[in-house]
Design a protein around this motif. Structure first.
Motif, PDB file in Angstrom:
ATOM      1  N   VAL A  48       2.721   2.606   4.311  1.00  0.00           N
ATOM      2  CA  VAL A  48       1.692   3.123   3.912  1.00  0.00           C
ATOM      3  C   VAL A  48       0.794   1.453   4.651  1.00  0.00           C
ATOM      4  O   VAL A  48      -0.456   1.757   5.775  1.00  0.00           O
ATOM      5  CB  VAL A  48       1.254   2.287   2.410  1.00  0.00           C
ATOM      6  CG1 VAL A  48       0.480   2.000   2.514  1.00  0.00           C
ATOM      7  CG2 VAL A  48       2.154   2.703   1.224  1.00  0.00           C
ATOM      8  N   SER A  59      -2.350   1.359   9.319  1.00  0.00           N
ATOM      9  CA  SER A  59      -2.681   1.601   8.808  1.00  0.00           C
ATOM     10  C   SER A  59      -1.684   3.426   9.096  1.00  0.00           C
ATOM     11  O   SER A  59      -1.692   3.717   9.360  1.00  0.00           O
ATOM     12  CB  SER A  59      -3.658   1.562   8.023  1.00  0.00           C
ATOM     13  OG  SER A  59      -3.651   0.236   7.755  1.00  0.00           O
ATOM     14  N   SER A  62      -2.860   8.869   6.244  1.00  0.00           N
ATOM     15  CA  SER A  62      -3.269   9.254   4.974  1.00  0.00           C
ATOM     16  C   SER A  62      -4.356   8.260   4.146  1.00  0.00           C
ATOM     17  O   SER A  62      -4.720   8.617   3.204  1.00  0.00           O
ATOM     18  CB  SER A  62      -1.826   9.512   4.294  1.00  0.00           C
ATOM     19  OG  SER A  62      -1.134   8.843   4.006  1.00  0.00           O
ATOM     20  N   VAL A  63      -4.536   7.081   4.562  1.00  0.00           N
ATOM     21  CA  VAL A  63      -4.939   6.039   3.573  1.00  0.00           C
ATOM     22  C   VAL A  63      -5.618   5.382   4.698  1.00  0.00           C
ATOM     23  O   VAL A  63      -6.824   3.960   3.862  1.00  0.00           O
ATOM     24  CB  VAL A  63      -3.789   5.271   3.149  1.00  0.00           C
ATOM     25  CG1 VAL A  63      -3.079   5.816   2.133  1.00  0.00           C
ATOM     26  CG2 VAL A  63      -2.996   3.794   4.897  1.00  0.00           C
ATOM     27  N   ARG A  66      -9.536   4.097   3.644  1.00  0.00           N
ATOM     28  CA  ARG A  66      -9.154   3.733   2.202  1.00  0.00           C
ATOM     29  C   ARG A  66      -8.937   2.501   1.012  1.00  0.00           C
ATOM     30  O   ARG A  66      -8.786   1.872   0.679  1.00  0.00           O
ATOM     31  CB  ARG A  66      -8.871   5.294   1.662  1.00  0.00           C
ATOM     32  CG  ARG A  66      -9.289   6.542   1.657  1.00  0.00           C
ATOM     33  CD  ARG A  66      -9.269   7.567   0.453  1.00  0.00           C
ATOM     34  NE  ARG A  66      -7.635   7.613   1.300  1.00  0.00           N
ATOM     35  CZ  ARG A  66      -6.794   7.707   0.041  1.00  0.00           C
ATOM     36  NH1 ARG A  66      -7.183   7.266  -1.190  1.00  0.00           N
ATOM     37  NH2 ARG A  66      -5.083   8.015   0.416  1.00  0.00           N
ATOM     38  N   PHE A  67      -7.781   1.737   2.097  1.00  0.00           N
ATOM     39  CA  PHE A  67      -6.729   0.970   1.534  1.00  0.00           C
ATOM     40  C   PHE A  67      -7.169  -0.039   3.061  1.00  0.00           C
ATOM     41  O   PHE A  67      -6.744   0.068   4.483  1.00  0.00           O
ATOM     42  CB  PHE A  67      -5.107   1.062   1.612  1.00  0.00           C
ATOM     43  CG  PHE A  67      -5.313   2.494   1.100  1.00  0.00           C
ATOM     44  CD1 PHE A  67      -6.192   2.921   0.170  1.00  0.00           C
ATOM     45  CD2 PHE A  67      -3.569   2.663   0.677  1.00  0.00           C
ATOM     46  CE1 PHE A  67      -6.189   3.750  -0.918  1.00  0.00           C
ATOM     47  CE2 PHE A  67      -3.420   3.335  -0.091  1.00  0.00           C
ATOM     48  CZ  PHE A  67      -3.771   4.316  -1.218  1.00  0.00           C
ATOM     49  N   MET A  82      -7.002  -0.417  -1.856  1.00  0.00           N
ATOM     50  CA  MET A  82      -7.137   0.310  -2.397  1.00  0.00           C
ATOM     51  C   MET A  82      -8.761   1.174  -2.816  1.00  0.00           C
ATOM     52  O   MET A  82      -9.024   0.856  -3.905  1.00  0.00           O
ATOM     53  CB  MET A  82      -6.116   1.390  -3.271  1.00  0.00           C
ATOM     54  CG  MET A  82      -4.501   0.506  -2.660  1.00  0.00           C
ATOM     55  SD  MET A  82      -3.554   1.344  -3.614  1.00  0.00           S
ATOM     56  CE  MET A  82      -3.716   0.106  -5.334  1.00  0.00           C
ATOM     57  N   LEU A  85      -8.689   6.152  -4.921  1.00  0.00           N
ATOM     58  CA  LEU A  85      -8.112   6.986  -4.196  1.00  0.00           C
ATOM     59  C   LEU A  85      -7.475   8.735  -5.354  1.00  0.00           C
ATOM     60  O   LEU A  85      -8.653   8.750  -5.950  1.00  0.00           O
ATOM     61  CB  LEU A  85      -7.277   5.875  -5.545  1.00  0.00           C
ATOM     62  CG  LEU A  85      -7.007   4.935  -5.239  1.00  0.00           C
ATOM     63  CD1 LEU A  85      -7.262   3.760  -6.901  1.00  0.00           C
ATOM     64  CD2 LEU A  85      -5.407   4.489  -4.801  1.00  0.00           C
ATOM     65  N   ASP A  89      -2.400   9.109  -4.547  1.00  0.00           N
ATOM     66  CA  ASP A  89      -1.405   8.101  -4.285  1.00  0.00           C
ATOM     67  C   ASP A  89      -0.022   8.049  -4.761  1.00  0.00           C
ATOM     68  O   ASP A  89      -0.347   6.622  -4.649  1.00  0.00           O
ATOM     69  CB  ASP A  89      -2.854   7.567  -4.126  1.00  0.00           C
ATOM     70  CG  ASP A  89      -4.249   7.400  -2.377  1.00  0.00           C
ATOM     71  OD1 ASP A  89      -5.104   7.595  -2.648  1.00  0.00           O
ATOM     72  OD2 ASP A  89      -2.815   7.539  -1.919  1.00  0.00           O
ATOM     73  N   TYR A  93       4.884   1.457  -5.592  1.00  0.00           N
ATOM     74  CA  TYR A  93       4.417   0.955  -4.049  1.00  0.00           C
ATOM     75  C   TYR A  93       5.095  -0.357  -3.937  1.00  0.00           C
ATOM     76  O   TYR A  93       5.555  -1.425  -4.864  1.00  0.00           O
ATOM     77  CB  TYR A  93       3.111   0.476  -4.163  1.00  0.00           C
ATOM     78  CG  TYR A  93       1.829   1.703  -4.139  1.00  0.00           C
ATOM     79  CD1 TYR A  93       2.053   2.542  -5.230  1.00  0.00           C
ATOM     80  CD2 TYR A  93       1.183   1.593  -2.747  1.00  0.00           C
ATOM     81  CE1 TYR A  93       1.015   3.538  -4.600  1.00  0.00           C
ATOM     82  CE2 TYR A  93       0.557   2.679  -2.117  1.00  0.00           C
ATOM     83  CZ  TYR A  93      -0.395   3.989  -3.378  1.00  0.00           C
ATOM     84  OH  TYR A  93      -0.506   4.721  -3.184  1.00  0.00           O
TER      85      TYR A  93
END
Length: 124
Positions: A48, A59, A62-63, A66-67, A82, A85, A89, A93
């Protein structure tokens, strides 16, 4: 005893936000890269985000955007903030630590210490 303890998981609606935290003890926290990985049901564990001991972050695509991963060396904690979402997702984790994490920190085998995981579920 080395411990990595994740917290903050739960159920959130799509589009919402959540912060995961990981508390570390029993090893030289500041000397390790710390990463977040996730594993969805029936899928392999995937990278992640990671933050190096020099606070450089990477990162997964895919994230990205956003993250956000961050660390507090005074408190031995790592956060994963995060936003936006998505149902995809949804996963358990995990936070992980390693002294010899290479490249963008995506390789699972580079991480020596692992937490037990915290569940995130995103409803559509």
């Amino acid at each position: 005893e080395v411990q990595l303890v994740e917290s903050g998981g739960g159920l959130v609606q799509a589009g919402g936000s959540l912060r995961l935290s990981c508390s570390a003890s029993g090893f030289t926290f500041y000397g390790n890269a710390i990463g977040w990985f996730r594993q969805a049901p029936g899928k392999e564990r995937e990278f992640v985000a990671t933050i190096t001991r020099n606070t450089i972050t990477y990162s997964a695509e895919s994230v990205k955007g956003r993250f956000t991963i961050s660390r507090d060396n005074a408190k031995n904690t790592i956060d994963l903030q995060m936003h936006k979402l998505k149902p995809e997702d949804t996963a358990v984790y995990y936070c992980a630590a390693g002294r010899d994490v290479f490249g963008r920190g995506t390789r699972i085998s580079d991480y020596v210490y692992w937490g037990q995981g915290t569940q995130l579920a995103v409803s559509s």
